[in-house]
Structure formats: structure tokens, C-alpha cells
Enzyme design. Sequence first.
Site: not given
Length: 309
Positions: A52, A220-221
Amino acid sequence: MKRINIVNGPQNASQIILGCMRMPALNTDDAASLIHTAYELGINFFDHATCYGRDGEAETRFGDAFPKTGIRREDVYIQSKCGILSEKGEFNWSKETIIESVNDSLRRLKLDYLDTLLLHRPDLLYEPEQIAEAFDELEKSGKVRFFGVSNVPTMMLEVLRKYIRQPLVINQLQFSLDQSQLIDQTLYVNNLTSERSIDRDNGTLDYCRLHDITVQAWSPLQKGLFQGCFVDDPELPELNRVLGELGERYGVSKTAIAIAWILRHPAKIQTIVGTMNTNHLSDICEATKVDLTHNEWYRLYLASGKYLP
């Protein structure tokens, strides 16, 4: 905030996790403010990965910011993942890579130990004996408390569990109203008329439930893999209509309802959210105040484009 006890792993862990992939976009003070806000909202679990940001920049930003929050180290769970070597164009789960990655993460995060370490996406050349040796060394040194995986299917889990002495307590998998492959095939099993009857993961969710492996849902979206958010997407009018209706009923946003849909599943799934906006994060956390009914859960599932066979 809803809390869960991860079997053989972290106890009293928040069901919502703050994913720190986008933290390099913040300066140190803003990152500290976000971490503190998350903690005040009840989030005590933070997710990282060595890949990341450039040269682990997300971990570095968190490591610089965390001391500014005043939060005690023992009051939070800090997790990282290793194995993706983007600069080399490979996934690597060798003993040397795992141990080196943990040491690098601890240095960047300014920590003595990780609460959980996950192997990040399958290495097709993995040698379970090497992984077992790495985990033993990391546990013995006190650098890692618990272990798990990310995006790993059932038979690979079986092989790993044959060799690794420590319990695998977590598996990160993509799961949302839009990307619901974890549960679709069960509903459409033996149905020749739908591609959703294709078994894409050999029952990974049920395998994890059977073996006490907590699932952490990522994106999750998200629509698709990384195609933006499905909330308020004009191409999904029925889903957003039902999200809005239930949001009004419970006094929360569409986003909170979408997260509540995941939390409603009896597998006690943790949900990783990656927003760096404190207002949006506060909005998302309202999901833990919503207990969708059985019927409401199915209404959302069907509104997302599925059907009952």
C-alpha cells in the site's frame, strides 16, 4: 460499534475495520486525526499491506501519525499483509520474503509486533513448509501474534493448515451487494440457466465458517473490482431505491445500509472500509446500529440484480 471475538485470534474486535491503503494521500496530522476519529467511533482494528503506497508509504504514514493520537498500542489491533511484490511483478510467500516483509512493516509502523499477519493473494509457487517455518519464527520472536490469509480458496487453505502449526484466523475476501460471489453459487446450485451456478471458489465462505476462519470483506461498496462506488450509481436504480427506502426507515444513509447488509450475515464478517474522510467514516459506522430483518436482507440481495431460482 459491534464487536466480535475472532476464534483463536483478536478478541473484542470492531466489526468495521479501517483500511489504510489510501493513507498516503493524507499528511501526518490529518492521518492522526482520522485514526483518532476512527477510534472514537469504536473502530479498534486497522488494516495495512506492504504494497500500500510506494515503498510501504501507507504504513510509514500510520507509523508517524499513531503516536500523535494518544491511543495506547494495546487498545488497538494492527494488521498487515505481505506477499505482493509489485515492483518485481510477482507474488511471493517464501520464508525469506515473509520475514523480511514483517521486519519492514514493523520498522515503518514503528511497532514491536503485529497483531495479525496475512499472506496477501496466492503465490502459485508457494511452499507450505517454508511458510510454516516463517510463522514459527515470527511467533517465537513475538513479532506476530496471529496469522491468516487474503483471497485464498479452500484447497489452498487445506494445504496450509496441514503444515502450519498456528490457526489461520482470518481470510480477506471481496464481498458486497454488487460482488456477492461468496454466496451466489449456493443459491443457484445445479442451475444450468444462470452463470451464477458456476462454483468460483469451492465454497470458501462455508469452509471458513466450518473452520473458525473469520472473513474480512474488502471493497464493500465497490462496483466490480475497482469501478467506483455502487451507491448512487445511475446504472443500479433498483438497488439504490431499496437502499434509500431502508435508509429512511432506519435513519441512516444508503452507504450505511449497504454495510449493514454485510454485517447482517450470520458468519460475523468484518468489513474493511477505506475512506480517508472522517465524515464519511462516521456515516459508515452508523451501519452497526442497524439490524436488517431477514426479509430486508433478501430485498437488497434481489435488488442488486439477483433472482430466486
